[in-house]
Design a protein around this motif. Structure first.
Motif, PDB file in Angstrom:
ATOM      1  N   TRP A  70       0.813  -1.162   0.082  1.00 59.14           N
ATOM      2  CA  TRP A  70      -0.045   0.090  -0.248  1.00 59.14           C
ATOM      3  C   TRP A  70       0.949   1.318  -0.088  1.00 59.14           C
ATOM      4  O   TRP A  70       1.890   1.267   0.545  1.00 59.14           O
ATOM      5  CB  TRP A  70      -0.756  -0.073   1.359  1.00 59.14           C
ATOM      6  N   ASP A 155      -3.837   1.392  -3.378  1.00 57.60           N
ATOM      7  CA  ASP A 155      -3.600  -0.079  -3.066  1.00 57.60           C
ATOM      8  C   ASP A 155      -2.692  -0.616  -3.699  1.00 57.60           C
ATOM      9  O   ASP A 155      -1.844  -0.109  -4.459  1.00 57.60           O
ATOM     10  CB  ASP A 155      -5.118  -0.761  -3.110  1.00 57.60           C
ATOM     11  N   LEU A 180      -8.233  -0.505   6.345  1.00 55.02           N
ATOM     12  CA  LEU A 180      -7.741  -1.173   5.080  1.00 55.02           C
ATOM     13  C   LEU A 180      -6.909  -2.200   4.930  1.00 55.02           C
ATOM     14  O   LEU A 180      -7.243  -3.289   4.474  1.00 55.02           O
ATOM     15  CB  LEU A 180      -7.195  -0.023   3.969  1.00 55.02           C
ATOM     16  N   SER A 184      -7.661  -6.071   4.016  1.00 57.72           N
ATOM     17  CA  SER A 184      -7.189  -6.421   2.863  1.00 57.72           C
ATOM     18  C   SER A 184      -6.368  -7.741   3.028  1.00 57.72           C
ATOM     19  O   SER A 184      -5.646  -8.215   3.900  1.00 57.72           O
ATOM     20  CB  SER A 184      -6.283  -5.486   2.340  1.00 57.72           C
ATOM     21  N   ASN A 185      -6.470  -8.650   1.748  1.00 60.35           N
ATOM     22  CA  ASN A 185      -5.600  -9.819   1.894  1.00 60.35           C
ATOM     23  C   ASN A 185      -4.423  -9.500   1.065  1.00 60.35           C
ATOM     24  O   ASN A 185      -3.561 -10.328   0.730  1.00 60.35           O
ATOM     25  CB  ASN A 185      -6.369 -10.914   1.355  1.00 60.35           C
TER      26      ASN A 185
END
Length: 187
Positions: A70, A155, A180, A184-185
């Motif tokens: 990120w 992202d 986030l 998030s994965n």
């Protein structure tokens, strides 16, 4: 003494109740979506949500590094003045504030021009800061000519997620980024 319902009738009532418990919530959710009632007005993020599929390339960021993290991206369409410098400092502090999740994020600067003294300070004090060029025409088109420096959460795929204007508190951005990362994965 009232007579008990016949077993067949009672079985049908039980079947209808089970179907209502299973199918009822789906029908209610569909109606809520279709007719927009009981929709919560609140939100859990502090920035402006970018939901139109814009990417770093659409924003005019040049020489973007392909990465799997990120990004906290600071953009300055003109010179990197005081507001830009404050956001660069805030991005670094937010990155540090991530603690154990700091490896999942980076901080970056995309600007047209950087004053020489600040450029030297960036090289000395911000060795991990990614630096990119910024196409002012593409930036103006993508952001509808937003003036001044902005901070973006991007992202790992390069999609713009949230935008923050100057004057926002770093704690709010940190909370949004932590949320986030938790959901998030990727990255």
């Amino acid at each position: 003494m009232p007579e008990a319902a016949p077993p067949r009738r009672r079985g049908r009532i039980q079947l209808l109740l089970i179907l209502m418990v299973v199918i009822g919530p789906m029908l209610l959710a569909t109606a809520m979506y279709k007719f927009s009632f009981w929709v919560p007005e609140g939100r859990s993020y502090h920035g402006t949500l970018i939901g139109n599929g814009q990417t770093l390339a659409d924003l005019g960021v040049q020489g973007e590094a392909a990465g799997d993290t990120w990004r906290l991206l600071v953009t300055a369409p003109a010179n990197c003045e005081a507001d830009c410098q404050e956001l660069v400092y805030m991005a670094r502090q937010i990155h540090i504030g991530l603690g154990r999740d700091a490896s999942r994020a980076t901080h970056a600067l995309a600007a047209n021009a950087i004053p020489a003294d600040y450029d030297e300070q960036l090289r000395r004090d911000y060795p991990r800061l990614e630096r990119h060029g910024l196409d002012a025409a593409a930036y103006g088109k993508a952001t509808e000519d937003l003036g001044g420096a902005r901070l973006w959460i991007v992202d790992p795929h390069g999609n713009l997620v949230l935008r923050y204007d100057g004057g926002i508190k770093g704690k709010q951005i940190l909370n949004d980024l932590r949320h986030l990362l938790k959901l998030s994965n990727i990255g």
